[in-house]
Write a protein that holds these residues in place. Structure first.
Motif, PDB file in Angstrom:
ATOM      1  N   PRO A  58      27.082   1.846  46.653  1.00 55.64           N
ATOM      2  CA  PRO A  58      27.958   0.676  46.568  1.00 55.64           C
ATOM      3  C   PRO A  58      28.105   0.030  47.943  1.00 55.64           C
ATOM      4  O   PRO A  58      28.405   0.699  48.933  1.00 55.64           O
ATOM      5  N   SER A  86      27.460  -4.999  33.454  1.00 54.60           N
ATOM      6  CA  SER A  86      26.992  -3.669  33.845  1.00 54.60           C
ATOM      7  C   SER A  86      27.939  -2.988  34.825  1.00 54.60           C
ATOM      8  O   SER A  86      27.829  -1.783  35.056  1.00 54.60           O
ATOM      9  N   ALA A 134      27.802  -3.563  37.918  1.00 58.36           N
ATOM     10  CA  ALA A 134      27.061  -3.406  39.172  1.00 58.36           C
ATOM     11  C   ALA A 134      27.443  -4.434  40.224  1.00 58.36           C
ATOM     12  O   ALA A 134      27.288  -4.178  41.416  1.00 58.36           O
ATOM     13  N   VAL A 166      28.262  -4.937  45.427  1.00 57.51           N
ATOM     14  CA  VAL A 166      27.054  -4.631  44.670  1.00 57.51           C
ATOM     15  C   VAL A 166      26.874  -3.116  44.669  1.00 57.51           C
ATOM     16  O   VAL A 166      26.709  -2.503  45.728  1.00 57.51           O
ATOM     17  N   ASP A 167      26.926  -2.527  43.498  1.00 59.25           N
ATOM     18  CA  ASP A 167      26.691  -1.087  43.345  1.00 59.25           C
ATOM     19  C   ASP A 167      25.215  -0.926  42.979  1.00 59.25           C
ATOM     20  O   ASP A 167      24.845  -0.961  41.797  1.00 59.25           O
ATOM     21  N   LEU A 168      24.372  -0.747  43.975  1.00 59.97           N
ATOM     22  CA  LEU A 168      22.919  -0.800  43.752  1.00 59.97           C
ATOM     23  C   LEU A 168      22.419   0.233  42.740  1.00 59.97           C
ATOM     24  O   LEU A 168      21.529  -0.086  41.946  1.00 59.97           O
ATOM     25  N   GLN A 190      23.718   1.074  40.087  1.00 61.45           N
ATOM     26  CA  GLN A 190      24.084   0.612  38.745  1.00 61.45           C
ATOM     27  C   GLN A 190      23.358  -0.659  38.328  1.00 61.45           C
ATOM     28  O   GLN A 190      23.516  -1.121  37.199  1.00 61.45           O
ATOM     29  N   VAL A 191      22.571  -1.246  39.235  1.00 60.49           N
ATOM     30  CA  VAL A 191      21.851  -2.470  38.880  1.00 60.49           C
ATOM     31  C   VAL A 191      20.780  -2.145  37.853  1.00 60.49           C
ATOM     32  O   VAL A 191      19.982  -1.223  38.029  1.00 60.49           O
ATOM     33  N   GLU A 192      20.757  -2.876  36.761  1.00 66.16           N
ATOM     34  CA  GLU A 192      19.834  -2.604  35.666  1.00 66.16           C
ATOM     35  C   GLU A 192      18.377  -2.698  36.126  1.00 66.16           C
ATOM     36  O   GLU A 192      18.052  -3.515  36.995  1.00 66.16           O
TER      37      GLU A 192
END
Length: 462
Positions: A16, A61, A63, A82-84, A86-88
């Motif tokens: 994150p 999401s 993210a 930005v929680d990388l 968790q990025v789809e």
């Protein structure tokens, strides 16, 4: 902390992260709003949920979120998170963008983007130094690379506002004159179609988070140290503690720092950036009133993919660009015809490209401290004689060449450059060179290298 120039990139941890779109707190300047766009492999958003801003503050999401605004230490900032991890997987890039209300970005002092880790460490800081008439900006982007993530300083401005920026990334912009109506299913609603100044209760907040102070901003020895009795809010975003101060004069109207330019008078042109773009080969005309013996201008090149770019002036034996662009971005000197008049550029490329012609005053100032980047670049040195430490590496066996043009007259800058550093076959560069007193242009003429330049005062007695 890593200071990065426009076009440069740094790896970031898959964790994150928080991103501040910051500026100096000066009364009367335009309001800046921040947003994030999540892009698929085709470089477009998939729907309205892929646009995160304070009117739609959280991606489904989880993210990406808009955390609100913060201030302190003479700074204002809009914060994104930005929680990388968790990025789809379908999202390849996350753009960090800003829009300007009530004016243009050239009126916004201290515009920058800063990436901050959870412990408050500043991972990247990018100062926007060439804003002018733009009303929207892609400040930076997170993008996937070899199983990890990197952050790149993009610095792409749009005179057409957020609607123009959004259109480039697949947003369907409705006719502004049409009455407001609910969007059809599948239609992407651009952020500027939603009120960005909600009721007096303040900006909307994501349901599970509110802005919190981010302490532990790193500082350099040349920067002032905050006092122990400073309020906690002062540490939310203080980029001035993270970079050395540079001399500047201030406009009495807007407070915008104005860097003194030696490139004024006959033979020098001052103009708004001129943009060209296309797919595959094309010839374009730079229709500027170049006077006879005109000084050079700057040509900025961008490509979408790591491919060979060729830009030439028909009838000349030397090319402006003839190389792969590392990380898809480079800037070079463009010398107009000696007789003056318009200038034709023949572009050869197998993909999508963009060229921007800039005045010589857009050369990046280089002062005491370290700058990093890759590819070709044009710097302006106006200080006393100094020592420049040059570090560069290239795993692709490319060439590296650093030259300088000394003087403040068009004839001086049209003469062949003087070589400072030259390396080939990917040789690791580790040299110290002496820079004469400015003004001079410091030009990385050949490079696929990642480079680092450190400018220091000359040792006593030199």
């Amino acid at each position: 902390m890593t200071h990065i120039a426009k076009g440069a990139n740094v790896p970031v941890p898959a964790a994150p992260l928080r991103i501040a779109v910051g500026r100096h707190r000066v009364p009367g300047v335009p309001v800046v709003d921040a947003a994030a766009l999540l892009l698929d492999p085709g470089g477009v958003v998939r729907g309205d949920a892929d646009i995160v801003f304070h009117g739609l503050p959280a991606h489904p999401s989880g993210a990406v979120r808009h955390l609100g605004s913060g201030e302190g230490g003479g700074q204002l900032a809009e914060w994104l998170e930005v929680d990388l991890p968790q990025v789809e997987p379908a999202v390849q890039r996350v753009l960090v963008v800003g829009s300007c209300e009530g004016g243009v970005f050239g009126q916004v002092p201290g515009l920058c983007a800063q990436v901050v880790a959870a412990d408050g460490a500043v991972l990247a800081h990018y100062d926007v130094t060439d804003a002018s008439s733009e009303t929207a900006f892609v400040l930076g982007e997170f993008y996937r690379r070899e199983g990890g993530w990197k952050f790149r300083a993009v610095g792409q401005g749009y005179d057409s506002g957020l609607a123009g920026l959004a259109t480039d990334f697949g947003v369907v912009v409705a006719d502004a004159a049409a009455p407001m109506a609910p969007p059809r299913p599948g239609t992407v609603v651009p952020p500027d179609s939603v009120p960005l100044t909600p009721a007096a209760s303040g900006p909307a907040a994501p349901p599970t988070s509110v802005p919190v102070p981010l302490r532990g901003v790193s500082k350099t020895a040349s920067a002032p140290v905050p006092s122990a009795h400073a309020p906690a809010s002062a540490s939310m975003f203080v980029p001035s503690l993270s970079k050395p101060a540079a001399p500047a004069s201030f406009s009495p109207v807007s407070g915008l720092p104005i860097a003194p330019s030696p490139f004024q008078g006959p033979g020098f042109l001052d103009f708004e950036p001129i943009h060209f773009s296309g797919k595959s080969g094309k010839t374009v005309t730079v229709d500027l009133p170049f006077p006879p013996g005109s000084a050079p201008v700057i040509l900025e090149a961008r490509v979408e993919e790591y491919q060979f770019l060729h830009v030439e002036i028909p009838g000349r034996s030397d090319d402006v660009f003839c190389t792969d662009l590392p990380d898809y971005y480079s800037r070079a000197l463009l010398v107009p015809p000696r007789k003056g008049g318009p200038l034709k550029l023949k572009v050869g490329h197998s993909g999508t490209w963009a060229l921007t012609v800039l005045p010589l005053s857009a050369a990046r100032p280089i002062t005491t401290g370290t700058v990093q980047g890759s590819g070709r670049e044009v710097f302006l040195h106006t200080g006393p004689a100094a020592q420049l430490k040059v570090r560069a590496t290239d795993r692709h066996n490319g060439w590296f060449q650093l030259n300088h043009h000394q003087g403040d007259a068009p004839a001086d800058l049209r003469r062949p450059a003087e070589e400072l550093v030259h390396a080939w076959n990917g040789r690791r560069v580790k040299e110290k060179v002496r820079l004469p007193e400015g003004p001079l242009l410091l030009v990385i003429d050949k490079s696929r290298h990642h480079w680092e330049l450190t400018l220091d005062p000359l040792p006593v007695g030199r």
